[in-house]
Design a protein around this motif. Structure first.
Motif, PDB file in Angstrom:
ATOM      1  N   MET A   1       0.846  -1.158   0.000  1.00  0.00           N
ATOM      2  CA  MET A   1       0.000   0.000   0.000  1.00  0.00           C
ATOM      3  C   MET A   1       0.898   1.229   0.000  1.00  0.00           C
ATOM      4  N   ALA A   2       0.696   2.097  -0.951  1.00  0.00           N
ATOM      5  CA  ALA A   2       1.457   3.342  -1.006  1.00  0.00           C
ATOM      6  C   ALA A   2       0.618   4.466  -0.408  1.00  0.00           C
ATOM      7  N   TYR A   3       1.243   5.243   0.465  1.00  0.00           N
ATOM      8  CA  TYR A   3       0.534   6.314   1.151  1.00  0.00           C
ATOM      9  C   TYR A   3       1.532   7.427   1.440  1.00  0.00           C
ATOM     10  N   ASP A   4       1.095   8.677   1.310  1.00  0.00           N
ATOM     11  CA  ASP A   4       1.999   9.810   1.506  1.00  0.00           C
ATOM     12  C   ASP A   4       2.743   9.754   2.838  1.00  0.00           C
ATOM     13  N   ILE A   5       2.052   9.328   3.860  1.00  0.00           N
ATOM     14  CA  ILE A   5       2.710   9.228   5.168  1.00  0.00           C
ATOM     15  C   ILE A   5       2.795   7.764   5.589  1.00  0.00           C
ATOM     16  N   SER A  14       0.457  -1.112  13.132  1.00  0.00           N
ATOM     17  CA  SER A  14       1.062  -2.094  14.041  1.00  0.00           C
ATOM     18  C   SER A  14       0.554  -1.972  15.476  1.00  0.00           C
ATOM     19  N   ARG A  15      -0.064  -0.832  15.809  1.00  0.00           N
ATOM     20  CA  ARG A  15      -0.579  -0.639  17.170  1.00  0.00           C
ATOM     21  C   ARG A  15      -2.093  -0.807  17.270  1.00  0.00           C
ATOM     22  N   THR A  16      -2.732  -1.248  16.194  1.00  0.00           N
ATOM     23  CA  THR A  16      -4.190  -1.390  16.209  1.00  0.00           C
ATOM     24  C   THR A  16      -4.593  -2.854  16.231  1.00  0.00           C
ATOM     25  N   SER A  17      -5.897  -3.063  16.293  1.00  0.00           N
ATOM     26  CA  SER A  17      -6.429  -4.426  16.260  1.00  0.00           C
ATOM     27  C   SER A  17      -6.234  -5.080  14.890  1.00  0.00           C
ATOM     28  N   LEU A  18      -5.841  -4.303  13.896  1.00  0.00           N
ATOM     29  CA  LEU A  18      -5.601  -4.840  12.550  1.00  0.00           C
ATOM     30  C   LEU A  18      -4.189  -5.385  12.369  1.00  0.00           C
ATOM     31  N   ALA A  19      -3.355  -5.242  13.373  1.00  0.00           N
ATOM     32  CA  ALA A  19      -1.940  -5.612  13.251  1.00  0.00           C
ATOM     33  C   ALA A  19      -1.750  -7.068  12.833  1.00  0.00           C
ATOM     34  N   GLU A  20      -2.460  -7.979  13.458  1.00  0.00           N
ATOM     35  CA  GLU A  20      -2.305  -9.405  13.132  1.00  0.00           C
ATOM     36  C   GLU A  20      -2.774  -9.700  11.715  1.00  0.00           C
ATOM     37  N   GLN A  21      -3.890  -9.093  11.304  1.00  0.00           N
ATOM     38  CA  GLN A  21      -4.379  -9.298   9.935  1.00  0.00           C
ATOM     39  C   GLN A  21      -3.402  -8.729   8.919  1.00  0.00           C
ATOM     40  N   ALA A  22      -2.859  -7.569   9.197  1.00  0.00           N
ATOM     41  CA  ALA A  22      -1.897  -6.940   8.286  1.00  0.00           C
ATOM     42  C   ALA A  22      -0.669  -7.827   8.134  1.00  0.00           C
ATOM     43  N   LYS A  23      -0.198  -8.380   9.238  1.00  0.00           N
ATOM     44  CA  LYS A  23       0.967  -9.264   9.198  1.00  0.00           C
ATOM     45  C   LYS A  23       0.651 -10.550   8.430  1.00  0.00           C
ATOM     46  N   ALA A  24      -0.517 -11.116   8.671  1.00  0.00           N
ATOM     47  CA  ALA A  24      -0.920 -12.349   7.994  1.00  0.00           C
ATOM     48  C   ALA A  24      -1.061 -12.145   6.483  1.00  0.00           C
ATOM     49  N   GLN A  25      -1.490 -10.963   6.085  1.00  0.00           N
ATOM     50  CA  GLN A  25      -1.663 -10.653   4.665  1.00  0.00           C
ATOM     51  C   GLN A  25      -0.388 -10.108   4.031  1.00  0.00           C
ATOM     52  N   ASN A  26       0.682 -10.010   4.822  1.00  0.00           N
ATOM     53  CA  ASN A  26       1.966  -9.475   4.358  1.00  0.00           C
ATOM     54  C   ASN A  26       1.817  -8.040   3.824  1.00  0.00           C
ATOM     55  N   LEU A  27       1.039  -7.234   4.548  1.00  0.00           N
ATOM     56  CA  LEU A  27       0.848  -5.843   4.156  1.00  0.00           C
ATOM     57  C   LEU A  27       2.185  -5.102   4.194  1.00  0.00           C
ATOM     58  N   GLN A  28       2.507  -4.437   3.104  1.00  0.00           N
ATOM     59  CA  GLN A  28       3.717  -3.635   3.031  1.00  0.00           C
ATOM     60  C   GLN A  28       3.305  -2.202   2.707  1.00  0.00           C
ATOM     61  N   ILE A  29       3.671  -1.284   3.567  1.00  0.00           N
ATOM     62  CA  ILE A  29       3.315   0.118   3.383  1.00  0.00           C
ATOM     63  C   ILE A  29       4.558   0.873   2.933  1.00  0.00           C
ATOM     64  N   ILE A  30       4.405   1.668   1.897  1.00  0.00           N
ATOM     65  CA  ILE A  30       5.513   2.466   1.379  1.00  0.00           C
ATOM     66  C   ILE A  30       5.052   3.898   1.178  1.00  0.00           C
ATOM     67  N   VAL A  31       5.985   4.792   0.963  1.00  0.00           N
ATOM     68  CA  VAL A  31       5.654   6.169   0.602  1.00  0.00           C
ATOM     69  C   VAL A  31       5.763   6.291  -0.911  1.00  0.00           C
ATOM     70  N   ASN A  32       5.080   7.295  -1.490  1.00  0.00           N
ATOM     71  CA  ASN A  32       5.233   7.466  -2.930  1.00  0.00           C
ATOM     72  C   ASN A  32       6.632   7.998  -3.223  1.00  0.00           C
ATOM     73  N   ALA A  33       7.054   7.869  -4.447  1.00  0.00           N
ATOM     74  CA  ALA A  33       8.451   8.143  -4.808  1.00  0.00           C
ATOM     75  C   ALA A  33       8.903   9.559  -4.466  1.00  0.00           C
ATOM     76  N   PHE A  34       8.075  10.551  -4.712  1.00  0.00           N
ATOM     77  CA  PHE A  34       8.519  11.925  -4.495  1.00  0.00           C
ATOM     78  C   PHE A  34       8.428  12.332  -3.032  1.00  0.00           C
ATOM     79  N   HIS A  35       7.399  11.873  -2.344  1.00  0.00           N
ATOM     80  CA  HIS A  35       7.254  12.198  -0.928  1.00  0.00           C
ATOM     81  C   HIS A  35       8.406  11.600  -0.120  1.00  0.00           C
ATOM     82  N   GLY A  36       8.864  10.451  -0.550  1.00  0.00           N
ATOM     83  CA  GLY A  36       9.926   9.762   0.179  1.00  0.00           C
ATOM     84  C   GLY A  36      11.203  10.555   0.303  1.00  0.00           C
ATOM     85  N   TYR A  37      11.501  11.419  -0.647  1.00  0.00           N
ATOM     86  CA  TYR A  37      12.744  12.187  -0.599  1.00  0.00           C
ATOM     87  C   TYR A  37      12.731  13.253   0.487  1.00  0.00           C
TER      88      TYR A  37
END
Length: 74
Positions: A1-5, A14-37
């Motif tokens: 999932m790409a998100y500005d922040i 990782s601190r919510t009740s969704l943490a286990e589901q996110a881990k089980a689904q191998n959720l990977q969060i990234i920033v968009n290319a320009f925001h990352g700089y």
């Protein structure tokens, strides 16, 4: 999932009740290319698409182009 922040969102998920589901689904969060700089180097190494295997050349700004009326093929 790409998100500005994505770096902040990753911590939030990782601190919510969704943490286990996110881990089980191998959720990977990234920033968009320009925001990352705007972030410090450690954040870029973790969340910038340049350093993520399989990301290709996508900058994750397609939705912004679509909704602003800019031709995405340009």
């Amino acid at each position: 999932m790409a998100y500005d922040i994505g770096c902040s969102m990753d911590g939030t998920v990782s601190r919510t009740s969704l943490a286990e589901q996110a881990k089980a689904q191998n959720l990977q969060i990234i920033v968009n290319a320009f925001h990352g700089y705007a972030h410090h180097h450690k954040c870029q190494l973790t969340y910038h698409p340049l350093y993520r295997k399989g990301m290709g050349l996508e900058d994750f700004k397609t939705a912004e182009r679509l909704f602003s009326g800019i031709d995405p093929s340009v």
